[in-house]
Design a protein around this motif. Sequence first.
Motif: not given
Length: 396
Positions: A80-83, A223-225, A229-230, A237-238
């Motif tokens: 989660a932190l990496h993302l 709160e930034d959907a 989402a990104r 795997q993008a």
Amino acid sequence: MATPLPAAAGAILPFPARHSPAPLLLSPPHLAGGEADRVRETLEAGWLAPAGPTPLAFEAVLGTITGHTAVLATASGTAALHLGYRVLGVLPGDEVWAPSMTFVATVAPAVQMGAVPRFLDVAGTGWTMDPGLLAEELSKAARRGRLPRVVVPVDLYGQCCDLDAIVAACDRWGVPVMVDSAAALGATQRGGRHAGRGARLAAYSFNGNKIVTAGGGGALAGEDAALVARARQLAGQAKEAWPHYEHETTGYTYGLSSVLAAVGLAQLPALAARVARRREIFARYVAGLADLPGIGFIAEPAWGRANRWLTVVTIDPGPFGMDREGVRRVLQAAGVESRPAWKPLHLQPAFRDAPQAGGATAAALFELGLCLPSGTGMTEGDQARVIDLIRSCARP
């Protein structure tokens, strides 16, 4: 002697026999009772991978608990932190600021991305990032023309950092905040907001030692959907929205498996009771030890309510009569697990060349701090034994 043949496929191997009493662990998993049923339902529906209804249901329940409008379940809190670092635009050479007193996972993904960590000291009362020091360092960094790409405060041992003050200091310079709330599920801050609410992003963990667990896993929320989402796309795997596999960048396999999500779904309803129990455990340690000279505890601010994931005691060897390490060894000899407070990252060999601001408070807390068994499955008798062992170490 012939080599034993491997067990036949599908055979169930027995657990090794125990020849001594089980040790009292720091924070072992505590089953809520419905895990097997949830996992069975998921398996019977044919879901194993990080896809399908179970991870989505886990995200929905977590969003309800925390108040976040966008939640992504991940393979771990570190994932989660990496993302979060990825979607916040961290690039090689960027500075990432974090408190020195935390687990290495707070900054490890950023370092692996080529970022430069900068460690700030913590406040002496709540042990979390010092907002005043942060404001001073941001002003200096602005004058140097080298502001951090992101500031990552930590909700240490389940106690919320002063997030409003931290965000206010960062907003002045347009620096985003991602809070590491890995151990803070169920904790609240000003206005009763859940830990992590108010930052651009928040990361949570469901590792086996957390207040509620999925046996692993984490979550990235905010709160930034669009931002979440990104992160969701990168976690898969993008892949682009094409019928074939199309990739404009590379990503990761960071989704939470359906099986672990099922365990987490069974655990989440127990959160309030688990927090209440951990707070009881903390209160019992205070009642049993606070009268001893040289003993101290993390102070809870009036504006927050910690989940007391771990009770951490400070032991000043002068008045107490024994240092933290001596007490730890006494507990270890009695089959009781304890652990020193986090060794500050600015003292870790991996970060010997990293810049820092202050650090004396974090270093002192490491020398004095000892994490005590705090699991919700611990009995009052177990805790009384720990208290008695610590009291036996005190100077007569």
